[in-house]
Design a protein around this motif. Structure first.
Motif, PDB file in Angstrom:
ATOM      1  N   LEU A   1       0.830  -1.213   0.000  1.00 57.81           N
ATOM      2  CA  LEU A   1       0.000   0.000   0.000  1.00 57.81           C
ATOM      3  C   LEU A   1       0.858   1.255   0.000  1.00 57.81           C
ATOM      4  O   LEU A   1       0.549   2.232  -0.688  1.00 57.81           O
ATOM      5  N   LYS A   2       1.938   1.220   0.746  1.00 56.41           N
ATOM      6  CA  LYS A   2       2.833   2.379   0.833  1.00 56.41           C
ATOM      7  C   LYS A   2       3.468   2.699  -0.515  1.00 56.41           C
ATOM      8  O   LYS A   2       3.586   3.869  -0.887  1.00 56.41           O
ATOM      9  N   LEU A   3       3.858   1.665  -1.257  1.00 56.56           N
ATOM     10  CA  LEU A   3       4.556   1.868  -2.527  1.00 56.56           C
ATOM     11  C   LEU A   3       3.617   1.913  -3.734  1.00 56.56           C
ATOM     12  O   LEU A   3       4.037   2.300  -4.824  1.00 56.56           O
ATOM     13  N   GLY A   4       2.371   1.487  -3.566  1.00 56.98           N
ATOM     14  CA  GLY A   4       1.429   1.486  -4.684  1.00 56.98           C
ATOM     15  C   GLY A   4       1.509   0.235  -5.542  1.00 56.98           C
ATOM     16  O   GLY A   4       1.105   0.252  -6.697  1.00 56.98           O
ATOM     17  N   PHE A   5       2.039  -0.843  -4.986  1.00 54.19           N
ATOM     18  CA  PHE A   5       2.185  -2.095  -5.731  1.00 54.19           C
ATOM     19  C   PHE A   5       1.051  -3.048  -5.396  1.00 54.19           C
ATOM     20  O   PHE A   5       0.710  -3.226  -4.234  1.00 54.19           O
ATOM     21  N   SER A   6       0.498  -3.674  -6.416  1.00 55.74           N
ATOM     22  CA  SER A   6      -0.464  -4.761  -6.229  1.00 55.74           C
ATOM     23  C   SER A   6       0.118  -5.965  -6.968  1.00 55.74           C
ATOM     24  O   SER A   6      -0.245  -6.254  -8.106  1.00 55.74           O
TER      25      SER A   6
ATOM     26  N   THR B   1       2.294   2.999  -9.090  1.00 55.54           N
ATOM     27  CA  THR B   1       1.296   1.968  -9.300  1.00 55.54           C
ATOM     28  C   THR B   1       1.799   0.863 -10.228  1.00 55.54           C
ATOM     29  O   THR B   1       2.195   1.132 -11.356  1.00 55.54           O
ATOM     30  N   ILE B   2       1.778  -0.352  -9.730  1.00 53.02           N
ATOM     31  CA  ILE B   2       2.031  -1.545 -10.537  1.00 53.02           C
ATOM     32  C   ILE B   2       0.971  -2.560 -10.136  1.00 53.02           C
ATOM     33  O   ILE B   2       0.855  -2.897  -8.966  1.00 53.02           O
ATOM     34  N   VAL B   3       0.179  -3.022 -11.107  1.00 51.69           N
ATOM     35  CA  VAL B   3      -0.907  -3.959 -10.833  1.00 51.69           C
ATOM     36  C   VAL B   3      -0.664  -5.214 -11.672  1.00 51.69           C
ATOM     37  O   VAL B   3      -0.560  -5.140 -12.894  1.00 51.69           O
ATOM     38  N   ILE B   4      -0.585  -6.369 -11.002  1.00 56.22           N
ATOM     39  CA  ILE B   4      -0.319  -7.644 -11.665  1.00 56.22           C
ATOM     40  C   ILE B   4      -1.411  -8.640 -11.282  1.00 56.22           C
ATOM     41  O   ILE B   4      -1.734  -8.790 -10.105  1.00 56.22           O
TER      42      ILE B   4
ATOM     43  N   VAL C   1       2.590   0.186 -14.585  1.00 63.92           N
ATOM     44  CA  VAL C   1       2.409  -0.993 -15.441  1.00 63.92           C
ATOM     45  C   VAL C   1       1.214  -1.787 -14.936  1.00 63.92           C
ATOM     46  O   VAL C   1       1.000  -1.922 -13.742  1.00 63.92           O
ATOM     47  N   ASN C   2       0.442  -2.315 -15.879  1.00 67.14           N
ATOM     48  CA  ASN C   2      -0.716  -3.139 -15.539  1.00 67.14           C
ATOM     49  C   ASN C   2      -0.636  -4.413 -16.375  1.00 67.14           C
ATOM     50  O   ASN C   2      -0.571  -4.344 -17.598  1.00 67.14           O
TER      51      ASN C   2
END
Length: 193
Positions: free
Chosen positions: A77-82, A99-102, A118-119
């Motif tokens: 959550l802190k870095l915006g990574f999923s 934001t990185i969503v995988i 990147v998504n």
């Protein structure tokens, strides 16, 4: 996939090399104490969580697994990574915060270098997600989706929209929708391989 303590250590070592970190040096340890490298903390926690999920998820280890899950969620959550576990091979290099969503059904080989925004995901409610080979560079803002495959040694340009498979190795792809724009020597982009 991490299936033993030895592969866990191999993944950590490969990730540190990919990020250009000498994690065993006194200088790094001292600097990281006062100015933590949050991307390294994220990747280290990701690998720990994978190890405990795949190898040590019984008894008292289950409690530590839940602690790691909590820690991983907070730093994500802190870095915006999923980024789910068991998606990336060894040698992962996340270049920037953002934001990185995988999708959890995606599989990405070793030595992936990935930028912000990147998504990578499924398309239109499908369960299948992209399968990327080894030594793939993913530029900022790239969107990769659908039941597709990307060959080894591929560079995906910034803001590319990749919705079909590319089977030829050593290529650069870019555009909306993405197409091959030329040949690439991936070793010039991903320096540590």
């Amino acid at each position: 996939m991490i299936l033993s303590k030895a592969t866990y250590k191999e993944y950590l070592k490969s990730d540190a090399i990919a990020l250009g970190l000498d994690i065993n040096s006194f200088k790094f340890k001292l600097k990281n104490t006062f100015f933590p490298d949050f991307i390294w903390s994220f990747q280290k926690t990701l690998r720990q969580l994978e190890y405990y999920n795949n190898c040590k998820n019984k008894g008292l280890n289950k409690l530590y697994f839940y602690y790691l899950k909590y820690k991983f969620r907070n730093i994500s959550l802190k870095l915006g990574f999923s980024i789910p576990i068991n998606v990336f091979g060894p040698g992962l290099s996340i270049v920037h915060y953002g934001t990185i969503v995988i999708n959890s059904a995606s599989k990405i080989g070793k030595n992936c270098r990935i930028h912000a925004c990147v998504n990578i995901g499924a398309s239109g409610g499908e369960k299948e997600a992209p399968q990327l080979g080894d030594n793939v560079y993913i530029g900022p803002g790239a969107k990769i989706y659908g039941n597709i495959k990307i060959a080894n040694n591929t560079a995906i340009g910034a803001n590319a929209v990749v919705n079909k498979s590319f089977h030829e190795e050593n290529t650069a792809i870019a555009g909306v929708p993405a197409k091959v724009i030329g040949k690439v020597n991936i070793k010039k982009i991903i320096k540590h391989i």
